[in-house]
Design a protein around this motif. Structure first.
Motif, PDB file in Angstrom:
ATOM      1  N   ILE B  26       0.766  -1.300   0.016  1.00  0.00           N
ATOM      2  CA  ILE B  26       0.155  -0.014   0.068  1.00  0.00           C
ATOM      3  C   ILE B  26       0.886   1.444   0.093  1.00  0.00           C
ATOM      4  N   SER B  27       0.540   2.146  -0.794  1.00  0.00           N
ATOM      5  CA  SER B  27       1.270   3.489  -0.940  1.00  0.00           C
ATOM      6  C   SER B  27       1.478   4.022   0.441  1.00  0.00           C
ATOM      7  N   GLY B  28       2.781   4.468   0.713  1.00  0.00           N
ATOM      8  CA  GLY B  28       3.115   5.118   1.915  1.00  0.00           C
ATOM      9  C   GLY B  28       3.501   4.089   3.183  1.00  0.00           C
ATOM     10  N   HIS B  29       3.213   2.877   3.009  1.00  0.00           N
ATOM     11  CA  HIS B  29       3.380   1.985   4.061  1.00  0.00           C
ATOM     12  C   HIS B  29       4.896   1.770   4.101  1.00  0.00           C
ATOM     13  N   THR B  30       5.448   2.033   5.328  1.00  0.00           N
ATOM     14  CA  THR B  30       7.095   1.814   5.332  1.00  0.00           C
ATOM     15  C   THR B  30       7.396   0.304   5.561  1.00  0.00           C
ATOM     16  N   ALA B  31       6.508  -0.292   6.281  1.00  0.00           N
ATOM     17  CA  ALA B  31       7.036  -1.764   6.645  1.00  0.00           C
ATOM     18  C   ALA B  31       6.564  -2.689   5.495  1.00  0.00           C
ATOM     19  N   LEU B  32       7.033  -3.811   5.507  1.00  0.00           N
ATOM     20  CA  LEU B  32       6.685  -4.764   4.402  1.00  0.00           C
ATOM     21  C   LEU B  32       7.274  -6.355   4.991  1.00  0.00           C
ATOM     22  N   ILE B  47      10.457 -12.604   6.581  1.00  0.00           N
ATOM     23  CA  ILE B  47      11.268 -11.170   6.608  1.00  0.00           C
ATOM     24  C   ILE B  47      10.377 -10.180   6.610  1.00  0.00           C
ATOM     25  N   TYR B  48      11.153  -9.131   7.192  1.00  0.00           N
ATOM     26  CA  TYR B  48      10.388  -8.001   7.494  1.00  0.00           C
ATOM     27  C   TYR B  48      11.396  -6.742   6.997  1.00  0.00           C
ATOM     28  N   PHE B  49      11.003  -5.845   6.194  1.00  0.00           N
ATOM     29  CA  PHE B  49      11.590  -4.817   5.700  1.00  0.00           C
ATOM     30  C   PHE B  49      10.976  -3.593   6.580  1.00  0.00           C
ATOM     31  N   GLN B  50      11.864  -2.558   6.848  1.00  0.00           N
ATOM     32  CA  GLN B  50      11.552  -1.396   7.373  1.00  0.00           C
ATOM     33  C   GLN B  50      12.137  -0.233   6.408  1.00  0.00           C
ATOM     34  N   GLY B  51      11.441   0.311   5.606  1.00  0.00           N
ATOM     35  CA  GLY B  51      12.084   1.024   4.557  1.00  0.00           C
ATOM     36  C   GLY B  51      12.746   0.077   3.610  1.00  0.00           C
ATOM     37  N   THR B  52      14.045   0.601   3.195  1.00  0.00           N
ATOM     38  CA  THR B  52      14.751  -0.312   2.123  1.00  0.00           C
ATOM     39  C   THR B  52      15.551  -1.488   2.743  1.00  0.00           C
ATOM     40  N   GLY B  53      15.602  -1.396   4.188  1.00  0.00           N
ATOM     41  CA  GLY B  53      16.442  -2.424   4.817  1.00  0.00           C
ATOM     42  C   GLY B  53      15.607  -3.557   5.371  1.00  0.00           C
ATOM     43  N   ALA B  54      16.376  -4.753   5.634  1.00  0.00           N
ATOM     44  CA  ALA B  54      15.592  -5.885   6.056  1.00  0.00           C
ATOM     45  C   ALA B  54      16.023  -5.777   7.654  1.00  0.00           C
ATOM     46  N   ALA B  55      15.087  -5.502   8.418  1.00  0.00           N
ATOM     47  CA  ALA B  55      15.259  -5.467   9.894  1.00  0.00           C
ATOM     48  C   ALA B  55      15.181  -6.765  10.653  1.00  0.00           C
ATOM     49  N   ASP B  56      14.526  -7.810   9.875  1.00  0.00           N
ATOM     50  CA  ASP B  56      14.412  -9.176  10.664  1.00  0.00           C
ATOM     51  C   ASP B  56      14.143 -10.172   9.532  1.00  0.00           C
ATOM     52  N   ASP B  57      15.256 -10.841   9.120  1.00  0.00           N
ATOM     53  CA  ASP B  57      15.249 -12.032   8.132  1.00  0.00           C
ATOM     54  C   ASP B  57      15.546 -13.324   8.731  1.00  0.00           C
ATOM     55  N   ARG B  64      19.120 -20.064   0.137  1.00  0.00           N
ATOM     56  CA  ARG B  64      18.497 -19.998  -1.395  1.00  0.00           C
ATOM     57  C   ARG B  64      17.228 -19.019  -1.390  1.00  0.00           C
ATOM     58  N   PHE B  65      17.030 -18.481  -0.294  1.00  0.00           N
ATOM     59  CA  PHE B  65      15.750 -17.492  -0.268  1.00  0.00           C
ATOM     60  C   PHE B  65      16.441 -16.171   0.111  1.00  0.00           C
ATOM     61  N   PHE B  66      16.092 -15.141  -0.882  1.00  0.00           N
ATOM     62  CA  PHE B  66      16.662 -13.923  -0.638  1.00  0.00           C
ATOM     63  C   PHE B  66      15.307 -12.659  -0.893  1.00  0.00           C
ATOM     64  N   ALA B  67      15.447 -11.698  -0.402  1.00  0.00           N
ATOM     65  CA  ALA B  67      14.521 -10.506  -0.717  1.00  0.00           C
ATOM     66  C   ALA B  67      14.916  -9.309  -0.647  1.00  0.00           C
ATOM     67  N   VAL B  68      14.662  -8.285  -1.627  1.00  0.00           N
ATOM     68  CA  VAL B  68      14.882  -7.178  -1.620  1.00  0.00           C
ATOM     69  C   VAL B  68      13.836  -6.157  -1.560  1.00  0.00           C
ATOM     70  N   ARG B  69      14.193  -4.903  -1.396  1.00  0.00           N
ATOM     71  CA  ARG B  69      13.244  -3.776  -1.450  1.00  0.00           C
ATOM     72  C   ARG B  69      13.811  -2.489  -1.570  1.00  0.00           C
ATOM     73  N   PRO B  70      14.507  -2.268  -2.970  1.00  0.00           N
ATOM     74  CA  PRO B  70      15.723  -1.204  -2.892  1.00  0.00           C
ATOM     75  C   PRO B  70      15.120   0.184  -2.818  1.00  0.00           C
ATOM     76  N   GLU B  71      13.847   0.690  -3.353  1.00  0.00           N
ATOM     77  CA  GLU B  71      13.561   1.832  -2.938  1.00  0.00           C
ATOM     78  C   GLU B  71      12.465   2.021  -2.035  1.00  0.00           C
ATOM     79  N   GLY B  72      12.415   1.172  -1.274  1.00  0.00           N
ATOM     80  CA  GLY B  72      11.419   1.231  -0.034  1.00  0.00           C
ATOM     81  C   GLY B  72       9.937   0.949  -0.360  1.00  0.00           C
TER      82      GLY B  72
END
Lengths: 114, 115
Positions: B26-32, B47-57, B64-72
């Motif tokens: 959802i637009s504007g949500h910082t947590a994913l 995994i949990y992202f806060q902004g662009t960084g993985a806060a808890d993986d 074999r599992f990896f996740a990214v969120r380059p632009e938040g």
């Protein structure tokens, strides 16, 4: 480790009647949150109700209410005036304060008969 | 968009292949958040992202599992050398900020089938 147990794999209720879904959890934390989520066949989890552990008053949302027993670590969901649209999987979930990962139970499938 | 969207809705792949699963929060949500739901089970945290960084993986099962969120905003879950045991529904959720204060809104999931 925290765990959530839902001991009723399936429940059924007649339309307009009341049904209660059970949930117990295990934690050593004092501050936490509890949730009931509904998952219809579309797979999208929908929040039904949320309870903060520090609140003694049971949460209610229209036809949905909970019976939160902190000492017994019990968190049951009561659905009043059941409707056909209430048929779904229901998941109980736990969140420790200061963390961000929900811990889910295995779910209860609710059938509603006309 | 109005809610969390995930693509593809269904993905069938062969054992050993690489897959990418996409989540639009959802637009504007910082947590994913990413969760995995195996048949007959409740969702399990990955995994949990806060902004662009993985806060808890801590929930990722192996390397074999990896996740990214380059632009938040959009996130991609990547699975290398898929195995039959990876077959599950992968759910994404987002919240305005922390899960303890804000509701997690879930997407419809991607059903991954590894043959």
């Amino acid at each position: 480790a925290q765990t959530v147990t839902q001991s009723q794999p399936e429940m059924s209720v007649q339309e307009a009647e009341t049904v209660t879904l059970s949930c117990t959890y295990d934690t050593s934390e004092s501050d936490y949150y509890l949730f009931w989520y509904k998952q219809p066949p579309s797979r999208q989890m929908i929040l039904v109700i949320r309870q903060e552990a520090y609140k003694q008053q049971n949460a209610t949302e229209n036809r949905f209410s909970v019976n939160f027993q902190k000492a017994a670590k019990s968190f049951s969901l009561k659905i009043s005036d059941s409707q056909l649209g209430d048929a779904a999987m229901y998941f109980c979930a736990y969140l420790a304060d200061g963390t961000d990962k929900l811990i889910f139970g295995t779910g209860t499938r609710l059938q509603v008969f006309p | 968009g109005a809610g969390v969207s995930q693509t593809p809705s269904n993905k069938v792949t062969e054992k050993g292949k690489y897959v990418e699963l996409r989540c639009d929060p959802i637009s504007g949500h910082t947590a994913l958040y990413w969760y995995r739901q195996s048949l007959g089970q409740g969702p399990e945290f990955l995994i949990y992202f806060q902004g662009t960084g993985a806060a808890d993986d801590s929930g990722l099962p192996n390397d074999r599992f990896f996740a990214v969120r380059p632009e938040g905003s959009v996130s991609t879950l990547k699975i290398q050398r898929t195995e039959r045991g990876d077959s599950a529904v992968y759910l994404c959720a987002s919240s305005l900020d922390r899960a303890s204060t804000d509701t997690q809104y879930f997407g419809p999931g991607t059903r991954l089938t590894v043959l």
